[in-house]
Design an enzyme around this catalytic site. Structure first.
Site, PDB file in Angstrom:
ATOM      1  CG  LEU A  11      -0.892  -4.850   2.240  1.00 29.37           C
ATOM      2  CD1 LEU A  11      -2.140  -5.521   2.817  1.00 29.37           C
ATOM      3  CD2 LEU A  11      -0.697  -5.360   0.794  1.00 29.37           C
ATOM      4  CD  GLU A  43       1.182  -4.010   9.934  1.00 32.60           C
ATOM      5  OE1 GLU A  43       1.826  -4.793  10.657  1.00 32.60           O
ATOM      6  OE2 GLU A  43      -0.045  -3.861   9.982  1.00 32.60           O
ATOM      7  CB  SER A  63       6.976 -10.242   0.405  1.00 33.18           C
ATOM      8  OG  SER A  63       7.906  -9.385  -0.189  1.00 33.18           O
ATOM      9  CD  GLN A 112      27.532   2.307 -19.696  1.00 31.16           C
ATOM     10  OE1 GLN A 112      27.119   2.534 -18.567  1.00 31.16           O
ATOM     11  NE2 GLN A 112      28.804   2.113 -19.968  1.00 31.16           N
ATOM     12  CD  GLU A 156       0.879  -1.397  -6.763  1.00 27.14           C
ATOM     13  OE1 GLU A 156       0.108  -2.243  -7.233  1.00 27.14           O
ATOM     14  OE2 GLU A 156       0.633  -0.188  -6.728  1.00 27.14           O
ATOM     15  CB  SER A 183      11.466  -8.827  -9.555  1.00 30.26           C
ATOM     16  OG  SER A 183      11.271  -7.587 -10.185  1.00 30.26           O
ATOM     17  CD  GLU A 184      13.525 -10.640  -5.758  1.00 33.12           C
ATOM     18  OE1 GLU A 184      12.660  -9.773  -5.510  1.00 33.12           O
ATOM     19  OE2 GLU A 184      14.674 -10.347  -6.134  1.00 33.12           O
TER      20      GLU A 184
HETATM   21  C1  LIG Z   1       8.337   3.976  -3.087  1.00 29.23           C
HETATM   22  C2  LIG Z   1       7.490   2.949  -2.408  1.00 29.23           C
HETATM   23  C3  LIG Z   1       6.129   3.152  -2.305  1.00 29.23           C
HETATM   24  C4  LIG Z   1       5.331   2.222  -1.644  1.00 29.23           C
HETATM   25  N1  LIG Z   1       3.982   2.461  -1.503  1.00 29.23           N
HETATM   26  C5  LIG Z   1       3.214   1.586  -0.788  1.00 29.23           C
HETATM   27  C6  LIG Z   1       1.833   1.876  -0.541  1.00 29.23           C
HETATM   28  O1  LIG Z   1       1.295   2.889  -1.019  1.00 29.23           O
HETATM   29  N2  LIG Z   1       1.125   1.021   0.234  1.00 29.23           N
HETATM   30  C7  LIG Z   1       1.680  -0.111   0.778  1.00 29.23           C
HETATM   31  O2  LIG Z   1       0.970  -0.848   1.466  1.00 29.23           O
HETATM   32  N3  LIG Z   1       2.989  -0.413   0.560  1.00 29.23           N
HETATM   33  C8  LIG Z   1       3.770   0.408  -0.208  1.00 29.23           C
HETATM   34  N4  LIG Z   1       5.105   0.137  -0.411  1.00 29.23           N
HETATM   35  C9  LIG Z   1       5.684  -1.041   0.215  1.00 29.23           C
HETATM   36  C10 LIG Z   1       5.957  -2.182  -0.761  1.00 29.23           C
HETATM   37  O3  LIG Z   1       4.778  -2.713  -1.254  1.00 29.23           O
HETATM   38  C11 LIG Z   1       6.842  -3.204  -0.050  1.00 29.23           C
HETATM   39  O4  LIG Z   1       8.102  -2.603   0.122  1.00 29.23           O
HETATM   40  C12 LIG Z   1       6.978  -4.497  -0.827  1.00 29.23           C
HETATM   41  O5  LIG Z   1       5.803  -5.240  -0.777  1.00 29.23           O
HETATM   42  C13 LIG Z   1       8.138  -5.377  -0.334  1.00 29.23           C
HETATM   43  O6  LIG Z   1       8.049  -5.554   1.046  1.00 29.23           O
HETATM   44  P1  LIG Z   1       9.332  -5.266   1.978  1.00 29.23           P
HETATM   45  O7  LIG Z   1       9.900  -3.962   1.600  1.00 29.23           O
HETATM   46  O8  LIG Z   1       8.888  -5.488   3.374  1.00 29.23           O
HETATM   47  O9  LIG Z   1      10.382  -6.367   1.561  1.00 29.23           O
HETATM   48  P2  LIG Z   1      10.432  -7.884   2.090  1.00 29.23           P
HETATM   49  O10 LIG Z   1       9.120  -8.523   1.887  1.00 29.23           O
HETATM   50  O11 LIG Z   1      11.028  -7.919   3.445  1.00 29.23           O
HETATM   51  O12 LIG Z   1      11.471  -8.502   1.056  1.00 29.23           O
HETATM   52  C14 LIG Z   1      12.888  -8.289   1.155  1.00 29.23           C
HETATM   53  C15 LIG Z   1      13.552  -9.144   0.067  1.00 29.23           C
HETATM   54  O13 LIG Z   1      13.259 -10.538   0.285  1.00 29.23           O
HETATM   55  C16 LIG Z   1      12.640 -11.069  -0.860  1.00 29.23           C
HETATM   56  N5  LIG Z   1      11.630 -12.049  -0.475  1.00 29.23           N
HETATM   57  C17 LIG Z   1      10.636 -11.922   0.433  1.00 29.23           C
HETATM   58  N6  LIG Z   1       9.892 -13.046   0.469  1.00 29.23           N
HETATM   59  C18 LIG Z   1      10.415 -13.879  -0.453  1.00 29.23           C
HETATM   60  C19 LIG Z   1      10.101 -15.201  -0.895  1.00 29.23           C
HETATM   61  N7  LIG Z   1       9.047 -15.871  -0.401  1.00 29.23           N
HETATM   62  N8  LIG Z   1      10.867 -15.752  -1.860  1.00 29.23           N
HETATM   63  C20 LIG Z   1      11.902 -15.076  -2.404  1.00 29.23           C
HETATM   64  N9  LIG Z   1      12.260 -13.833  -2.023  1.00 29.23           N
HETATM   65  C21 LIG Z   1      11.529 -13.262  -1.061  1.00 29.23           C
HETATM   66  C22 LIG Z   1      11.989  -9.887  -1.571  1.00 29.23           C
HETATM   67  O14 LIG Z   1      11.748 -10.157  -2.953  1.00 29.23           O
HETATM   68  C23 LIG Z   1      13.025  -8.804  -1.341  1.00 29.23           C
HETATM   69  O15 LIG Z   1      14.037  -8.937  -2.286  1.00 29.23           O
HETATM   70  C24 LIG Z   1       5.909   1.039  -1.095  1.00 29.23           C
HETATM   71  C25 LIG Z   1       7.296   0.832  -1.241  1.00 29.23           C
HETATM   72  C26 LIG Z   1       8.074   1.768  -1.884  1.00 29.23           C
HETATM   73  C27 LIG Z   1       9.539   1.500  -2.019  1.00 29.23           C
END
Ligand SMILES: Cc1cc2nc3c(=O)[nH]c(=O)nc-3n(C[C@H](O)[C@H](O)[C@H](O)COP(=O)(O)OP(=O)(O)OC[C@H]3O[C@@H](n4cnc5c(N)ncnc54)[C@H](O)[C@@H]3O)c2cc1C
Length: 403
Positions: free
Chosen positions: A125, A127, A132, A338, A365, A368-369
């Site tokens: 999913l 990229e 998010s 700790q 997945e 938390s936000e």
């Molecule tokens: C170890 C690991 C394994 C993973 N495995 C998979 C997998 O198998 N398949 C897959 O598809 N993905 C996978 N992921 C990706 C993961 O699902 C994404 O990293 C996640 O959805 C967050 O997206 P991002 O990293 O682009 O952060 P962003 O979406 O860019 O977010 C960055 C920050 O902004 C905050 N933010 C974003 N939008 C909002 C909003 N509307 N309001 C408030 N805060 C916001 C977020 O909470 C975060 O703190 C994996 C990630 C990790 C770390």
């Protein structure tokens, strides 16, 4: 709701506990240090039937229920988070997605070998510019006769270099007025020409697991590999997340338990000021909080599992379980360090690994936000779940255990 475990559920729990403790615990420190997934992991999970635990026997599974899946994840993550990640992507995000949305022919073709562990499955999913914000996915699937031509790059994909199947989400209608409705889902066999995969390095945690990227360049897949209807990709991805998040919640519960066990053990061994440190009330407070978190996290995932068994929509309850238990596991791991003092700061004890691993789960997945936004949305009445064209099937022992 009756959360007393059945004899079958207890058997599964015991089998997975023994496997994880006897076969994985002795290897995990080395795998974490070397950043390599141990090659025994996937074949053993397959051999034990864990990779098809909550799928009907007729689809190659073990015919157990969704609560059993939660128990499996709790036991796996109590020893090694990366094993639970295998269940989250192979079973939660991919296989249960196929179980919910794929046609009967696709279930025979794709789900059966996955349930038997003959094919390992991942979920594509995210990229580099779309995490998010799923609607911002740039990967495309262009129709050409009876085929689609796939292009784009997925990042942060667990098991990218270990899997043979990927449930991949791309844009079929770049002009859709609502970008969510321009996405579609495909089951892509990763040996197809034009697919490249690689591992990501330098991760904070989950080092014993595999996280990577999948690039598609003019990859041709038949129409028969599209899961669901054109334009249903966003709904399918969100439904898959309802199942993946459940496994993450159950796993985080296991991690809290591991923090609690490590902390109580150490607090009874370590002496300071002439007493066991467990005698100090400030240490007891940390342990009491772990007990509280564990019990609450467990009830939250069991409720979500029970709802899945009944065939009830559980997006709200699963999101709450995932948000609560992953945040609580991060807190528990930090407090466990700790309690261990300086020893907790070294990989001589496992609690530092727990902290590094637990951080991932408050990001993937749904961060938390995002879960907070969902919970507030439900509470304020801004968010409501509507019926899906395909719902996750309720558990039915008589049917699921029939060959
Ligand atoms: C170890 C690991 C394994 C993973 N495995 C998979 C997998 O198998 N398949 C897959 O598809 N993905 C996978 N992921 C990706 C993961 O699902 C994404 O990293 C996640 O959805 C967050 O997206 P991002 O990293 O682009 O952060 P962003 O979406 O860019 O977010 C960055 C920050 O902004 C905050 N933010 C974003 N939008 C909002 C909003 N509307 N309001 C408030 N805060 C916001 C977020 O909470 C975060 O703190 C994996 C990630 C990790 C770390």
């Amino acid at each position: 709701m009756d959360f007393a475990l059945s004899d079958e559920q207890r058997m599964v729990q015991q089998m997975v506990r023994e496997f994880a403790q006897k076969e994985i615990a002795p290897l995990i420190k080395e795998s974490d240090r070397s950043g390599q997934m141990n090659p025994i992991v996937l074949p053993r999970l397959a051999e034990l039937g864990i990779l098809g635990i909550c799928l009907p026997v007729r689809y190659g599974g073990q015919g157990m229920d969704y609560i059993s899946l939660g128990l499996v994840c709790e036991e796996l993550e109590a020893v090694d988070s990366t094993l639970r990640v295998v269940m989250s992507v192979h079973m939660g995000l991919n296989s249960l997605g196929l179980f919910q949305w794929a046609s009967e022919e696709q279930k025979q073709r794709f789900l059966k070998p996955q349930a038997r562990g003959e094919k390992i499955a991942c979920f594509g999913l995210t990229e580099s510019g779309a995490g998010s914000d799923v609607a911002n996915i740039q990967s495309t699937a262009r129709r050409a006769g009876n085929e689609y031509i796939l292009n784009g790059e997925k990042m942060w994909i667990s098991l990218a270099t270990k899997a043979q199947h990927c449930l991949w989400i791309g844009k079929t209608d770049p002009k859709a007025s609502d970008a969510h409705e321009g996405l579609s889902a495909f089951l892509v066999e990763l040996e197809r020409p034009g697919v490249k995969t690689g591992d990501l390095h330098g991760k904070l945690g989950m080092r014993a697991g595999s996280t990577g990227w999948i690039a598609m360049q003019d990859v041709r897949v038949p129409e028969g590999n599209r899961i669901g209807e054109e334009g249903e990709g966003f709904k399918i991805a969100m439904a898959c997340l309802d199942n993946g998040r459940y496994t993450v919640a159950a796993g985080a519960t296991g991690l809290i338990r591991a923090c609690l066990e490590a902390s109580t053990r150490y607090a009874q061994e370590r002496q300071a000021f002439g007493r066991q440190i467990g005698r100090f009330q400030l240490v007891q407070q940390k342990i009491a909080t772990m007990v509280q978190s564990y019990e609450a996290a467990r009830l939250l995932y069991l409720r979500a599992g029970w709802m899945k068994n009944q065939g009830l929509r559980n997006t709200r309850e699963t999101s709450l379980a995932k948000w609560f238990s992953t945040e609580a596991s991060f807190q528990a791991a930090s407090e466990a360090i700790q309690v261990h003092g300086a020893y907790g700061y070294s990989d001589e004890y496992e609690v530092e690994r727990y902290l590094r691993n637990s951080k991932g789960a408050v990001i993937y997945e749904g961060t938390s936000e995002i879960h907070q936004l969902m919970q507030a949305g439900y509470a304020l009445g801004y968010r409501k779940d509507t019926a899906l064209r395909c719902e996750l099937p309720a558990y039915d022992a008589a049917v699921w255990q029939c060959a």
